[in-house]
Design a protein around this motif. Structure first.
Motif, PDB file in Angstrom:
ATOM      1  N   ASP A 151      -4.586  23.609  13.264  1.00 57.92           N
ATOM      2  CA  ASP A 151      -4.713  25.034  13.569  1.00 57.92           C
ATOM      3  C   ASP A 151      -3.296  25.576  13.718  1.00 57.92           C
ATOM      4  O   ASP A 151      -2.664  25.427  14.758  1.00 57.92           O
ATOM      5  N   TYR A 152      -2.783  26.207  12.674  1.00 52.09           N
ATOM      6  CA  TYR A 152      -1.398  26.654  12.679  1.00 52.09           C
ATOM      7  C   TYR A 152      -1.136  27.718  13.751  1.00 52.09           C
ATOM      8  O   TYR A 152      -0.020  27.847  14.244  1.00 52.09           O
ATOM      9  N   ARG A 153      -2.154  28.476  14.114  1.00 49.00           N
ATOM     10  CA  ARG A 153      -1.933  29.531  15.097  1.00 49.00           C
ATOM     11  C   ARG A 153      -1.805  28.982  16.511  1.00 49.00           C
ATOM     12  O   ARG A 153      -1.312  29.664  17.401  1.00 49.00           O
ATOM     13  N   SER A 154      -2.270  27.772  16.745  1.00 52.11           N
ATOM     14  CA  SER A 154      -2.122  27.170  18.068  1.00 52.11           C
ATOM     15  C   SER A 154      -0.784  26.452  18.213  1.00 52.11           C
ATOM     16  O   SER A 154      -0.316  26.232  19.327  1.00 52.11           O
ATOM     17  N   ARG A 155      -0.187  26.054  17.116  1.00 48.86           N
ATOM     18  CA  ARG A 155       1.156  25.442  17.134  1.00 48.86           C
ATOM     19  C   ARG A 155       1.858  25.833  15.829  1.00 48.86           C
ATOM     20  O   ARG A 155       1.873  25.104  14.851  1.00 48.86           O
ATOM     21  N   ARG A 156       2.430  27.011  15.872  1.00 48.91           N
ATOM     22  CA  ARG A 156       3.016  27.603  14.677  1.00 48.91           C
ATOM     23  C   ARG A 156       4.255  26.827  14.230  1.00 48.91           C
ATOM     24  O   ARG A 156       5.139  26.547  15.030  1.00 48.91           O
ATOM     25  N   PRO A 157       4.340  26.501  12.946  1.00 52.11           N
ATOM     26  CA  PRO A 157       5.523  25.797  12.450  1.00 52.11           C
ATOM     27  C   PRO A 157       6.752  26.697  12.516  1.00 52.11           C
ATOM     28  O   PRO A 157       6.647  27.920  12.396  1.00 52.11           O
ATOM     29  N   ILE A 158       7.911  26.096  12.739  1.00 51.92           N
ATOM     30  CA  ILE A 158       9.169  26.839  12.835  1.00 51.92           C
ATOM     31  C   ILE A 158       9.634  27.254  11.437  1.00 51.92           C
ATOM     32  O   ILE A 158       9.690  26.432  10.524  1.00 51.92           O
ATOM     33  N   PHE A 171       4.020  -4.211   8.230  1.00 56.24           N
ATOM     34  CA  PHE A 171       3.107  -3.493   9.109  1.00 56.24           C
ATOM     35  C   PHE A 171       3.146  -2.022   8.733  1.00 56.24           C
ATOM     36  O   PHE A 171       3.948  -1.594   7.895  1.00 56.24           O
ATOM     37  N   LEU A 172       2.253  -1.237   9.332  1.00 57.02           N
ATOM     38  CA  LEU A 172       2.117   0.175   8.997  1.00 57.02           C
ATOM     39  C   LEU A 172       2.323   1.036  10.242  1.00 57.02           C
ATOM     40  O   LEU A 172       2.051   0.603  11.358  1.00 57.02           O
ATOM     41  N   VAL A 173       2.806   2.255  10.020  1.00 50.18           N
ATOM     42  CA  VAL A 173       2.984   3.220  11.107  1.00 50.18           C
ATOM     43  C   VAL A 173       2.365   4.548  10.674  1.00 50.18           C
ATOM     44  O   VAL A 173       2.682   5.059   9.595  1.00 50.18           O
ATOM     45  N   MET A 174       1.483   5.099  11.502  1.00 47.94           N
ATOM     46  CA  MET A 174       0.881   6.407  11.246  1.00 47.94           C
ATOM     47  C   MET A 174       1.342   7.369  12.344  1.00 47.94           C
ATOM     48  O   MET A 174       1.114   7.124  13.528  1.00 47.94           O
ATOM     49  N   THR A 175       2.002   8.448  11.950  1.00 47.87           N
ATOM     50  CA  THR A 175       2.508   9.428  12.902  1.00 47.87           C
ATOM     51  C   THR A 175       2.268  10.840  12.383  1.00 47.87           C
ATOM     52  O   THR A 175       2.050  11.049  11.188  1.00 47.87           O
ATOM     53  N   GLY A 176       2.358  11.786  13.299  1.00 50.09           N
ATOM     54  CA  GLY A 176       2.205  13.193  12.946  1.00 50.09           C
ATOM     55  C   GLY A 176       1.477  13.933  14.039  1.00 50.09           C
ATOM     56  O   GLY A 176       1.153  13.367  15.099  1.00 50.09           O
ATOM     57  N   PRO A 177       1.190  15.201  13.836  1.00 52.19           N
ATOM     58  CA  PRO A 177       0.470  15.982  14.851  1.00 52.19           C
ATOM     59  C   PRO A 177      -0.983  15.547  14.968  1.00 52.19           C
ATOM     60  O   PRO A 177      -1.609  15.170  13.974  1.00 52.19           O
ATOM     61  N   GLU A 178      -1.500  15.605  16.182  1.00 56.80           N
ATOM     62  CA  GLU A 178      -2.911  15.291  16.381  1.00 56.80           C
ATOM     63  C   GLU A 178      -3.771  16.344  15.693  1.00 56.80           C
ATOM     64  O   GLU A 178      -3.545  17.543  15.871  1.00 56.80           O
ATOM     65  N   PRO A 179      -4.740  15.927  14.878  1.00 54.48           N
ATOM     66  CA  PRO A 179      -5.609  16.908  14.221  1.00 54.48           C
ATOM     67  C   PRO A 179      -6.311  17.819  15.228  1.00 54.48           C
ATOM     68  O   PRO A 179      -6.728  17.375  16.304  1.00 54.48           O
ATOM     69  N   ASP A 180      -6.443  19.089  14.866  1.00 51.48           N
ATOM     70  CA  ASP A 180      -7.156  20.059  15.703  1.00 51.48           C
ATOM     71  C   ASP A 180      -8.634  20.110  15.370  1.00 51.48           C
ATOM     72  O   ASP A 180      -9.448  20.480  16.216  1.00 51.48           O
ATOM     73  N   ARG A 181      -8.980  19.757  14.155  1.00 50.52           N
ATOM     74  CA  ARG A 181     -10.367  19.887  13.701  1.00 50.52           C
ATOM     75  C   ARG A 181     -10.761  18.685  12.851  1.00 50.52           C
ATOM     76  O   ARG A 181      -9.928  17.874  12.479  1.00 50.52           O
ATOM     77  N   GLU A 182     -12.068  18.607  12.576  1.00 47.89           N
ATOM     78  CA  GLU A 182     -12.640  17.551  11.736  1.00 47.89           C
ATOM     79  C   GLU A 182     -12.297  16.153  12.254  1.00 47.89           C
ATOM     80  O   GLU A 182     -11.958  15.255  11.492  1.00 47.89           O
ATOM     81  N   TRP A 183     -12.407  15.963  13.572  1.00 43.26           N
ATOM     82  CA  TRP A 183     -12.073  14.674  14.165  1.00 43.26           C
ATOM     83  C   TRP A 183     -12.936  13.536  13.604  1.00 43.26           C
ATOM     84  O   TRP A 183     -12.417  12.466  13.302  1.00 43.26           O
ATOM     85  N   GLU A 184     -14.223  13.758  13.495  1.00 42.89           N
ATOM     86  CA  GLU A 184     -15.108  12.689  13.023  1.00 42.89           C
ATOM     87  C   GLU A 184     -14.819  12.341  11.563  1.00 42.89           C
ATOM     88  O   GLU A 184     -14.791  11.164  11.190  1.00 42.89           O
ATOM     89  N   LEU A 185     -14.597  13.361  10.747  1.00 41.78           N
ATOM     90  CA  LEU A 185     -14.282  13.104   9.345  1.00 41.78           C
ATOM     91  C   LEU A 185     -12.934  12.400   9.230  1.00 41.78           C
ATOM     92  O   LEU A 185     -12.763  11.485   8.418  1.00 41.78           O
ATOM     93  N   PHE A 186     -11.971  12.821  10.046  1.00 44.98           N
ATOM     94  CA  PHE A 186     -10.663  12.175  10.044  1.00 44.98           C
ATOM     95  C   PHE A 186     -10.798  10.704  10.439  1.00 44.98           C
ATOM     96  O   PHE A 186     -10.153   9.823   9.841  1.00 44.98           O
ATOM     97  N   THR A 187     -11.634  10.424  11.430  1.00 44.20           N
ATOM     98  CA  THR A 187     -11.839   9.043  11.865  1.00 44.20           C
ATOM     99  C   THR A 187     -12.419   8.202  10.736  1.00 44.20           C
ATOM    100  O   THR A 187     -11.990   7.068  10.494  1.00 44.20           O
ATOM    101  N   ARG A 188     -13.403   8.763  10.016  1.00 42.58           N
ATOM    102  CA  ARG A 188     -13.964   8.029   8.886  1.00 42.58           C
ATOM    103  C   ARG A 188     -12.923   7.848   7.782  1.00 42.58           C
ATOM    104  O   ARG A 188     -12.884   6.809   7.114  1.00 42.58           O
ATOM    105  N   ALA A 189     -12.069   8.854   7.597  1.00 43.12           N
ATOM    106  CA  ALA A 189     -11.017   8.749   6.583  1.00 43.12           C
ATOM    107  C   ALA A 189     -10.055   7.618   6.928  1.00 43.12           C
ATOM    108  O   ALA A 189      -9.666   6.827   6.045  1.00 43.12           O
TER     109      ALA A 189
END
Length: 299
Positions: A62-69, A98-116
């Motif tokens: 949700d870009y409006r909740s954390r607007r990119p600079i 090994f692997l590293v996953m980083t980035g902003p926490e998703p705001d939406r589609e949590w269940e779909l993201f989990t399946r992904a």
């Protein structure tokens, strides 16, 4: 039904499954002292890596909740800090991948993201997923940092006892991954580092050191730690200088030490979560360290 694999794009040269561990941390949830962010940021800075998967942040954020600079120069826009949620492949100091996953926490589609993420784990042959973050606790920085461990199976943390009972807390994507994927048979482990509450808003490298040491014990991965330990040493020195210059801070720290030692010695208290009503001179402590952190930013 949406296809979860539509949420990410794989690189052209994805490595063949090799039973790697996936370390992950998302910005946006509780991370006292920047424990998880600093830990994985250190690995990406110290070890060679490349991106193997990129998630579609346009669908997840949700870009409006954390607007990119964005950068404006004179009469035009010249730059935007585009957020990215990615998976990198690295090798530790012994050559183990090994692997590293980083980035902003998703705001939406949590269940779909989990399946992904689940489909990605299968594609990359991931053996275990591990997350880490910091939690504010009523502990002094002069005592060893504790860790609350949790996992999809008790055997993954040697059935270690916890100082917590049954509690309800706001959810996070990191916790949901452990919950959902663990139920599907994936091994998932989490490390919550106990960070002194008065340092929770600062960068506290010692918390990142503690997190990565726990990961090493739990996975066998070996990381370059000299730079991070040196940063932790410098930060501790700065904190000690600030405390020695303030009677209020010295008194408050001594109170926390007594409280911590009593707890460690078996005194009755459920846990050391930072609760304002139970902090010795907490307002003075916070105010003093806010000034300390502001001075560090100015310098």
């Amino acid at each position: 039904m949406f296809d979860p694999t539509d949420l990410y794009k794989l690189a052209d040269d994805v490595p063949e499954p090799a039973d790697p561990v996936l370390l992950y941390h998302f910005d946006g949830f509780v991370d006292a002292g920047g424990a998880g962010r600093l830990a994985l940021g250190h690995l990406l800075a110290e070890l060679e890596h490349r991106v193997v998967a990129t998630f579609d942040v346009d669908r997840l954020l949700d870009y409006r909740s954390r607007r990119p600079i964005m950068t404006f120069d004179t009469d035009r826009w010249v730059e935007i800090e585009t957020p990215a949620l990615t998976v990198h492949t690295l090798r530790d100091t012994t050559g183990t991948p090994f692997l590293v996953m980083t980035g902003p926490e998703p705001d939406r589609e949590w269940e779909l993201f989990t399946r992904a993420v689940g489909t990605l784990l299968d594609r990359l042959g991931v053996s275990k997923i591990v997350t880490m973050h910091g939690v504010p606790m009523a502990v002094p920085h002069t005592r060893p940092l504790g860790i609350t461990m949790h996992a999809s199976r008790p055997e993954l943390i040697n059935s270690q006892t916890s100082s917590f009972g049954r509690v309800q807390v706001p959810g996070s994507v990191a916790a949901l991954l452990e919950f959902r994927l663990g139920a599907e048979g994936h091994d998932a482990v989490g490390y919550a580092v106990h960070v002194p509450h008065y340092l929770s808003q600062a960068e506290y490298p010692h918390a990142a050191v503690t997190a990565l040491e726990a990961v090493t014990r739990g996975t066998g991965l070996v990381f370059p730690m000299d730079e991070l330990r040196e940063a932790a040493r410098r930060t501790t020195t700065e904190i000690e200088e600030q405390i020695q210059a303030s009677t209020e801070l010295s008194t408050a720290i001594k109170g926390l030490e007594q409280q911590y030692d009593a707890f460690a010695g078996g005194a009755e208290r459920e846990n050391l979560m930072a609760e304002p009503g139970q902090m010795p001179t907490g307002d003075e402590l916070a105010a003093q360290f806010e000034r300390f952190l502001a001075e560090r930013d100015d310098e």
